[in-house]
Design a protein around this motif. Structure first.
Motif, PDB file in Angstrom:
ATOM      1  N   UNK A   1       0.817  -1.218   0.000  1.00 17.98           N
ATOM      2  CA  UNK A   1       0.000   0.000   0.000  1.00 17.98           C
ATOM      3  C   UNK A   1       0.852   1.270   0.000  1.00 17.98           C
ATOM      4  N   UNK A   2       1.967   1.259   0.744  1.00 17.29           N
ATOM      5  CA  UNK A   2       2.793   2.477   0.794  1.00 17.29           C
ATOM      6  C   UNK A   2       3.814   2.520  -0.334  1.00 17.29           C
ATOM      7  N   UNK A   3       3.967   1.390  -1.042  1.00 15.79           N
ATOM      8  CA  UNK A   3       4.814   1.303  -2.240  1.00 15.79           C
ATOM      9  C   UNK A   3       6.287   1.580  -1.959  1.00 15.79           C
ATOM     10  N   UNK A   4       6.743   1.222  -0.782  1.00 18.64           N
ATOM     11  CA  UNK A   4       8.163   1.307  -0.447  1.00 18.64           C
ATOM     12  C   UNK A   4       8.401   0.456   0.789  1.00 18.64           C
ATOM     13  N   UNK A   5       9.647   0.033   0.979  1.00 17.36           N
ATOM     14  CA  UNK A   5       9.910  -0.763   2.178  1.00 17.36           C
ATOM     15  C   UNK A   5      10.296   0.149   3.329  1.00 17.36           C
ATOM     16  N   UNK A   6       9.552   0.023   4.416  1.00 14.06           N
ATOM     17  CA  UNK A   6       9.847   0.730   5.647  1.00 14.06           C
ATOM     18  C   UNK A   6       9.703  -0.280   6.774  1.00 14.06           C
ATOM     19  N   UNK A   7      10.796  -0.561   7.460  1.00 12.37           N
ATOM     20  CA  UNK A   7      10.796  -1.620   8.472  1.00 12.37           C
ATOM     21  C   UNK A   7       9.799  -1.341   9.591  1.00 12.37           C
ATOM     22  N   UNK A   8       9.701  -0.084  10.011  1.00  2.90           N
ATOM     23  CA  UNK A   8       8.781   0.248  11.096  1.00  2.90           C
ATOM     24  C   UNK A   8       7.321   0.093  10.664  1.00  2.90           C
ATOM     25  N   UNK A   9       7.011   0.467   9.418  1.00  6.83           N
ATOM     26  CA  UNK A   9       5.644   0.288   8.914  1.00  6.83           C
ATOM     27  C   UNK A   9       5.330  -1.208   8.782  1.00  6.83           C
ATOM     28  N   UNK A  10       6.304  -1.964   8.286  1.00  8.67           N
ATOM     29  CA  UNK A  10       6.139  -3.417   8.187  1.00  8.67           C
ATOM     30  C   UNK A  10       5.854  -4.005   9.574  1.00  8.67           C
ATOM     31  N   UNK A  11       6.662  -3.620  10.567  1.00 10.59           N
ATOM     32  CA  UNK A  11       6.505  -4.165  11.909  1.00 10.59           C
ATOM     33  C   UNK A  11       5.185  -3.738  12.549  1.00 10.59           C
ATOM     34  N   UNK A  12       4.753  -2.503  12.267  1.00  9.84           N
ATOM     35  CA  UNK A  12       3.466  -2.048  12.796  1.00  9.84           C
ATOM     36  C   UNK A  12       2.332  -2.913  12.249  1.00  9.84           C
ATOM     37  N   UNK A  13       2.320  -3.121  10.942  1.00  9.09           N
ATOM     38  CA  UNK A  13       1.269  -3.946  10.338  1.00  9.09           C
ATOM     39  C   UNK A  13       1.375  -5.399  10.817  1.00  9.09           C
ATOM     40  N   UNK A  14       2.606  -5.877  10.998  1.00  6.48           N
ATOM     41  CA  UNK A  14       2.808  -7.247  11.493  1.00  6.48           C
ATOM     42  C   UNK A  14       2.191  -7.408  12.882  1.00  6.48           C
TER      43      UNK A  14
END
Length: 285
Positions: free
Chosen positions: A173-186
């Motif tokens: 959805x955000x169209x880029x890798x961001x570790x913190x966004x990944x971890x939040x969604x996880x």
């Protein structure tokens, strides 16, 4: 499985409440336009949160349009209408369809069979438009089903497929890798999986469906007994997950009153209610 990530309505400022409603109504109308009128009934609060989160992360001011709709034909409502909202409606259709398939496999749900029939055309269209999202969802639901069929007893392993699915979809959805966004969604995915399992404990036992808590802990025959026996461990599991969610969000350095209401108040209050044995209510807006 969906509908747990809700705001604490009494704690919201009026302007934030109206914007939240605009995000929700925007998803509903966009879904109807793209995937047919029935798909509008799949609109849920989890994706309303994601709509606010993605807009805030990308620093995109939501486009507000006043519109009437089939459900509210006489009074115009503020609705968010933009590309982010359209992307979310597509992924929502795919998720609801697969969730219904899962319910059919688990409990032969008549309601889920109706959902499958009514969503089939919308699902095919969404699958064609975003095959990567479809691949992520189908792969992770297959991983989850295998763990459940194998009667996996490690709770973190059981949470992982749904958590990874939400994290990978968030990154898309955000169209880029961001570790913190990944971890939040996880961690949000993990929380949803856990709260749903706790909420459905009695129903799953009655229908002889797989419940991760039943197999991961000493087997109890009802939720009241389970909560009493495992109070300390459950609090540790849930509040560690909530703390991780808070940390992940703060690391993103974004400002959203709606997201903060939901993450810092809404889901914490829902967790407390669930640990007290209360059925999770799906907040009405």
């Amino acid at each position: 499985m969906f509908g747990y990530i809700t705001p604490e309505k009494p704690e919201m400022k009026l302007k934030d409440f109206y914007l939240y409603k605009a995000y929700y109504c925007g998803l509903c109308i966009a879904s109807g336009k793209s995937f047919g009128q029935f798909s509008r009934f799949t609109t849920n609060y989890d994706f309303t949160f994601l709509n606010s989160l993605v807009h805030s992360y990308k620093n995109v001011e939501p486009t507000i349009i006043n519109r009437t709709c089939v459900l509210h034909p006489f009074k115009k409502r503020s609705t968010v209408a933009d590309e982010i909202t359209n992307k979310l409606t597509l992924i929502n259709v795919l998720l609801i369809y697969h969730n219904a398939l899962d319910d059919i496999n688990d409990e032969k749900s008549f309601k889920a069979k109706n959902v499958i029939g009514l969503l089939k055309k919308a699902y095919k269209k969404a699958k064609k438009q975003n095959p990567l999202a479809e691949e992520i969802i189908s792969r992770k639901y297959a991983d989850l089903k295998k763990l459940e069929n194998d009667k996996e007893i490690v709770l973190d392993k059981l949470c992982d497929p749904f958590s990874v699915m939400m994290a990978e979809l968030g990154i898309q959805l955000i169209e880029e890798h961001n570790e913190n966004f990944y971890n939040l969604c996880y961690n949000l995915g993990k929380w949803v999986y856990l709260i749903d399992a706790l909420d459905d404990y009695d129903k799953d036992i009655e229908k002889k469906c797989f419940n991760p808590f039943y197999y991961s802990f000493e087997k109890c025959q009802n939720k009241a007994e389970f909560l009493k026996t495992n109070e300390k461990n459950l609090k540790e599991i849930f509040y560690c997950t909530l703390n991780a969610i808070t940390d992940n969000y703060l690391m993103l350095n974004i400002k959203s009153n709606i997201c903060e209401n939901i993450l810092f108040v809404g889901i914490k209050n829902k967790t407390q209610a669930a640990l007290e044995g209360k059925k999770c209510e799906k907040t009405r807006i």
